[in-house]
Design a protein around this motif. Structure first.
Motif, PDB file in Angstrom:
ATOM      1  N   ASN A   1       0.814  -1.221   0.000  1.00  0.00           N
ATOM      2  CA  ASN A   1       0.000   0.000   0.000  1.00  0.00           C
ATOM      3  C   ASN A   1       0.844   1.266   0.000  1.00  0.00           C
ATOM      4  N   TYR A   2       2.102   1.125   0.368  1.00  0.00           N
ATOM      5  CA  TYR A   2       2.980   2.300   0.395  1.00  0.00           C
ATOM      6  C   TYR A   2       3.165   2.848  -1.018  1.00  0.00           C
ATOM      7  N   ARG A   3       3.447   1.935  -1.960  1.00  0.00           N
ATOM      8  CA  ARG A   3       3.650   2.382  -3.347  1.00  0.00           C
ATOM      9  C   ARG A   3       2.358   2.969  -3.915  1.00  0.00           C
ATOM     10  N   VAL A   4       1.233   2.370  -3.517  1.00  0.00           N
ATOM     11  CA  VAL A   4      -0.068   2.879  -3.991  1.00  0.00           C
ATOM     12  C   VAL A   4      -0.259   4.320  -3.501  1.00  0.00           C
ATOM     13  N   GLN A   5       0.016   4.540  -2.219  1.00  0.00           N
ATOM     14  CA  GLN A   5      -0.140   5.881  -1.641  1.00  0.00           C
ATOM     15  C   GLN A   5       0.821   6.867  -2.280  1.00  0.00           C
ATOM     16  N   MET A   6       2.030   6.393  -2.510  1.00  0.00           N
ATOM     17  CA  MET A   6       3.046   7.286  -3.069  1.00  0.00           C
ATOM     18  C   MET A   6       2.660   7.730  -4.486  1.00  0.00           C
ATOM     19  N   THR A   7       2.237   6.757  -5.300  1.00  0.00           N
ATOM     20  CA  THR A   7       1.900   7.135  -6.680  1.00  0.00           C
ATOM     21  C   THR A   7       0.610   7.963  -6.714  1.00  0.00           C
ATOM     22  N   ALA A   8      -0.308   7.676  -5.767  1.00  0.00           N
ATOM     23  CA  ALA A   8      -1.534   8.493  -5.712  1.00  0.00           C
ATOM     24  C   ALA A   8      -1.159   9.943  -5.399  1.00  0.00           C
ATOM     25  N   ALA A   9      -0.193  10.123  -4.504  1.00  0.00           N
ATOM     26  CA  ALA A   9       0.214  11.491  -4.159  1.00  0.00           C
ATOM     27  C   ALA A   9       0.919  12.158  -5.343  1.00  0.00           C
ATOM     28  N   ILE A  10       1.682  11.375  -6.104  1.00  0.00           N
ATOM     29  CA  ILE A  10       2.341  11.944  -7.292  1.00  0.00           C
ATOM     30  C   ILE A  10       1.265  12.425  -8.275  1.00  0.00           C
ATOM     31  N   LYS A  11       0.206  11.616  -8.391  1.00  0.00           N
ATOM     32  CA  LYS A  11      -0.881  12.008  -9.296  1.00  0.00           C
ATOM     33  C   LYS A  11      -1.547  13.304  -8.812  1.00  0.00           C
ATOM     34  N   GLU A  12      -1.747  13.389  -7.496  1.00  0.00           N
ATOM     35  CA  GLU A  12      -2.371  14.610  -6.961  1.00  0.00           C
ATOM     36  C   GLU A  12      -1.507  15.839  -7.209  1.00  0.00           C
ATOM     37  N   ILE A  13      -0.203  15.659  -7.089  1.00  0.00           N
ATOM     38  CA  ILE A  13       0.685  16.821  -7.252  1.00  0.00           C
ATOM     39  C   ILE A  13       0.799  17.206  -8.725  1.00  0.00           C
ATOM     40  N   CYS A  14       0.943  16.206  -9.603  1.00  0.00           N
ATOM     41  CA  CYS A  14       1.307  16.515 -11.005  1.00  0.00           C
ATOM     42  C   CYS A  14       0.242  16.157 -12.034  1.00  0.00           C
ATOM     43  N   GLY A  15      -0.780  15.431 -11.647  1.00  0.00           N
ATOM     44  CA  GLY A  15      -1.825  15.103 -12.622  1.00  0.00           C
ATOM     45  C   GLY A  15      -1.650  13.731 -13.255  1.00  0.00           C
ATOM     46  N   GLN A  16      -2.710  13.348 -13.989  1.00  0.00           N
ATOM     47  CA  GLN A  16      -2.835  12.010 -14.555  1.00  0.00           C
ATOM     48  C   GLN A  16      -1.697  11.656 -15.530  1.00  0.00           C
ATOM     49  N   GLU A  17      -1.340  12.644 -16.385  1.00  0.00           N
ATOM     50  CA  GLU A  17      -0.395  12.320 -17.458  1.00  0.00           C
ATOM     51  C   GLU A  17       0.972  11.904 -16.906  1.00  0.00           C
ATOM     52  N   VAL A  18       1.435  12.663 -15.905  1.00  0.00           N
ATOM     53  CA  VAL A  18       2.734  12.342 -15.287  1.00  0.00           C
ATOM     54  C   VAL A  18       2.631  10.973 -14.606  1.00  0.00           C
ATOM     55  N   TYR A  19       1.520  10.772 -13.931  1.00  0.00           N
ATOM     56  CA  TYR A  19       1.281   9.497 -13.241  1.00  0.00           C
ATOM     57  C   TYR A  19       1.325   8.332 -14.239  1.00  0.00           C
ATOM     58  N   ASP A  20       0.643   8.514 -15.390  1.00  0.00           N
ATOM     59  CA  ASP A  20       0.603   7.436 -16.389  1.00  0.00           C
ATOM     60  C   ASP A  20       1.980   7.139 -16.976  1.00  0.00           C
ATOM     61  N   ASN A  21       2.847   8.157 -16.951  1.00  0.00           N
ATOM     62  CA  ASN A  21       4.176   8.009 -17.557  1.00  0.00           C
ATOM     63  C   ASN A  21       5.238   7.489 -16.616  1.00  0.00           C
ATOM     64  N   LEU A  22       4.843   7.290 -15.358  1.00  0.00           N
ATOM     65  CA  LEU A  22       5.844   6.922 -14.357  1.00  0.00           C
ATOM     66  C   LEU A  22       5.885   5.406 -14.174  1.00  0.00           C
ATOM     67  N   HIS A  23       7.063   4.844 -14.289  1.00  0.00           N
ATOM     68  CA  HIS A  23       7.217   3.395 -14.117  1.00  0.00           C
ATOM     69  C   HIS A  23       8.247   3.158 -13.027  1.00  0.00           C
ATOM     70  N   MET A  24       7.864   2.374 -12.036  1.00  0.00           N
ATOM     71  CA  MET A  24       8.832   2.079 -10.975  1.00  0.00           C
ATOM     72  C   MET A  24       9.452   0.719 -11.242  1.00  0.00           C
ATOM     73  N   LYS A  25      10.759   0.653 -11.087  1.00  0.00           N
ATOM     74  CA  LYS A  25      11.451  -0.623 -11.339  1.00  0.00           C
ATOM     75  C   LYS A  25      12.266  -1.015 -10.109  1.00  0.00           C
ATOM     76  N   ILE A  26      12.013  -2.210  -9.627  1.00  0.00           N
ATOM     77  CA  ILE A  26      12.838  -2.746  -8.529  1.00  0.00           C
ATOM     78  C   ILE A  26      13.829  -3.700  -9.183  1.00  0.00           C
ATOM     79  N   PRO A  27      15.110  -3.394  -9.184  1.00  0.00           N
ATOM     80  CA  PRO A  27      16.033  -4.272  -9.909  1.00  0.00           C
ATOM     81  C   PRO A  27      16.257  -5.597  -9.192  1.00  0.00           C
ATOM     82  N   ALA A  28      16.271  -6.683  -9.958  1.00  0.00           N
ATOM     83  CA  ALA A  28      16.611  -7.981  -9.356  1.00  0.00           C
ATOM     84  C   ALA A  28      18.041  -7.893  -8.829  1.00  0.00           C
TER      85      ALA A  28
END
Ligand code: BGC
Length: 487
Positions: free
Chosen positions: A415-442
């Motif tokens: 839920n942390y990542r969900v909250q974090m990306t939701a806050a990014i969307k609130e700050i910058c809007g849908q388009e930035v949110y849609d363009n953001l990809h998080m990668k956890i490297p193996a």
């Protein structure tokens, strides 16, 4: 009683749950601090350290490496064989263990001896002979003024470490000496922060779209790729080989009056090992979230707004609540809040008949506030970095934003990542949110440190010379961080 609890909860919600406008304020102050920190004589709460990593891996590196990832409660070791093919990983072996608590306050020699002997044991366990010279990528996640890609000066201990004999010293040298004491020869072509190593791991495995890496675990931090022309602080004698260099923001130190700081945070800071330092980290990172939650629960209990007026003994003890418990409660989506109930019964010592759904809901609400505040603040600072790099300007077609991430909280608290990306969307809007990809490297930062060592080795091989550290002392180049402040 319940009425008061709700009012008190509402008050904490108001102070901890930041609306978009407040988060934008945090982002703006972060940006100001970032720009000041980049200047040579800037007086900022962000150290903005040049890392001397001016070539990131691109998947063409090869060779055989060990890596040591040391930076908090867990030691991670890896053995990595990178093949000649693009992104070809022929072998990867990993091992991790807890760093014994007592080593945090022992002499540095003991701590580095522990790192060396653990690596030697690991090599033994996986049947790699240590007769020749071992090549090691060293991931050392504390504030370091880097002099070259494989040397620097430890500026201060953080995260509860206080080992004498290390501050002001070169961690690579301390590690090299520890191996010598064990009669093992090593070469350490790179020493990096975990954030830089995370970025390197994603670059090796997933291509060149990642420009920022952020870690949220025991500690927190972020690095990003900066143009060297914006970096007057890099060492004058260092001959950059490209136009870019990774900068370690050391955002744990970020301080601003617009941060949502509670009395509980101030008390925690005052009783910590390093009062006045690492404000942002103390509000957000794993070493502290459990303790913040404990202090808030205690306040509710003391004013009779939880536990029916009782004050459970456990809550009086500093450190009694671990961040992993906050994480479990944050992800508790069972209808009866079973994970929260288990925490109340097993850790706080609440009798089953008092362990009601109402109590669980209230305790979960408090833990959620602690975790969500961290996620929101992290969103604001990540957006600060994206803004600085010009990657949130929606008047132009947006480029793909890949954020390399690592750390127990980002990986294990869904839920942390969900909250974090939701806050990014609130700050910058849908388009930035849609363009953001998080990668956890193996393989995480340990794999990344091996990749950086490989990139450094490859370069040395092709250029036919090594990195030349400057002759002057580093202290003349970097201004100290702004003096400690009470927050
Ligand atoms: C250190 C950083 C590190 C971060 C995450 C912080 O306490 O200062 O250098 O990157 O923890 O491990």
């Amino acid at each position: 009683m319940s009425g008061n609890t709700e009012e008190m909860l509402e008050d904490y919600r108001r102070r901890m749950n930041l609306p978009a406008a407040e988060l934008r304020k945090v982002r703006d102050v972060f940006l100001e601090e970032l720009h000041t920190g980049l200047e040579r004589s800037g007086n900022s709460s962000l150290l903005m350290l040049p890392t001397m990593v001016d070539i990131l891996p691109d998947g063409h590196e090869h060779g055989e490496f060990f890596s040591i990832n040391f930076g908090g409660s867990t030691l991670r070791l890896a053995y990595v064989v990178l093949g000649k093919g693009h992104k070809e990983v022929d072998r990867i072996e990993e091992s991790e263990q807890k760093i014994p608590e007592e080593l945090r306050k022992r002499h540095a020699t003991e701590l580095f001896d522990f790192l060396a002997t653990e690596l030697i044991d690991f090599a033994d366990r996986i049947d790699i002979p240590i007769s020749g010279r071992l090549t090691i990528g060293f991931c050392f996640s504390f504030p370091v003024q880097q002099i070259s890609i494989n040397s620097g000066r430890l500026m201060t201990w953080v995260k509860g470490f206080e080992c004498e004999g290390a501050v002001g010293q070169d961690p690579t040298r301390l590690l090299d000496d520890a191996f010598r004491r064990q009669g093992v020869l090593v070469s350490i072509p790179a020493m990096t922060n975990d954030t830089v190593a995370t970025l390197a791991a994603v670059r090796y495995r997933d291509g060149q779209d990642a420009f920022i890496a952020a870690v949220m675990g025991t500690g927190t931090n972020a690095s990003y790729v900066e143009q060297i022309k914006n970096l007057p602080k890099y060492l004058p004698q260092y001959m950059p080989r490209t136009s870019d260099m990774c900068v370690n923001t050391e955002w744990p130190g970020f301080f601003s009056h617009s941060l949502p700081i509670l009395n509980e945070d101030q008390e925690l800071d005052a009783e910590s090992d390093h009062p006045g330092q690492h404000c942002f980290e103390k509000l957000t990172a794993g070493l502290y979230l459990g303790e913040i939650a404990r202090r808030i629960l205690l306040r509710f209990a003391k004013v009779g707004c939880l536990f029916g007026g009782d004050v459970p003994e456990t809550l009086l003890r500093q450190g009694a609540v671990d961040s992993s418990q906050v994480g479990r409660i944050h992800s508790d989506d069972t209808p009866d809040l079973l994970k929260t109930g288990a925490f109340l019964e097993q850790i706080v010592g609440i009798n089953p008949e008092k362990n009601t759904h109402t109590l669980r809901t209230q305790v979960k609400a408090i833990c959620d506030l602690v975790a969500n505040r961290s996620a929101q603040l992290m969103a604001a600072t990540v957006v600060g970095l994206l803004t600085h790099l010009g990657r949130v300007d929606t008047s132009q077609p947006l480029q793909k934003n890949v954020l390399a991430i690592d750390g127990g909280i980002l990986i294990n608290w869904p839920n942390y990542r969900v909250q974090m990306t939701a806050a990014i969307k609130e700050i910058c809007g849908q388009e930035v949110y849609d363009n953001l990809h998080m990668k956890i490297p193996a393989g995480g930062a340990a794999f990344g440190a091996a990749c950086i060592a490989a990139a450094a080795n490859n370069y040395m091989r092709s250029a036919g010379h090594g990195y030349r550290p400057p002759a002057r002392s580093v202290s003349s180049y970097f201004p100290p961080r702004r003096p400690s402040q009470t927050f």
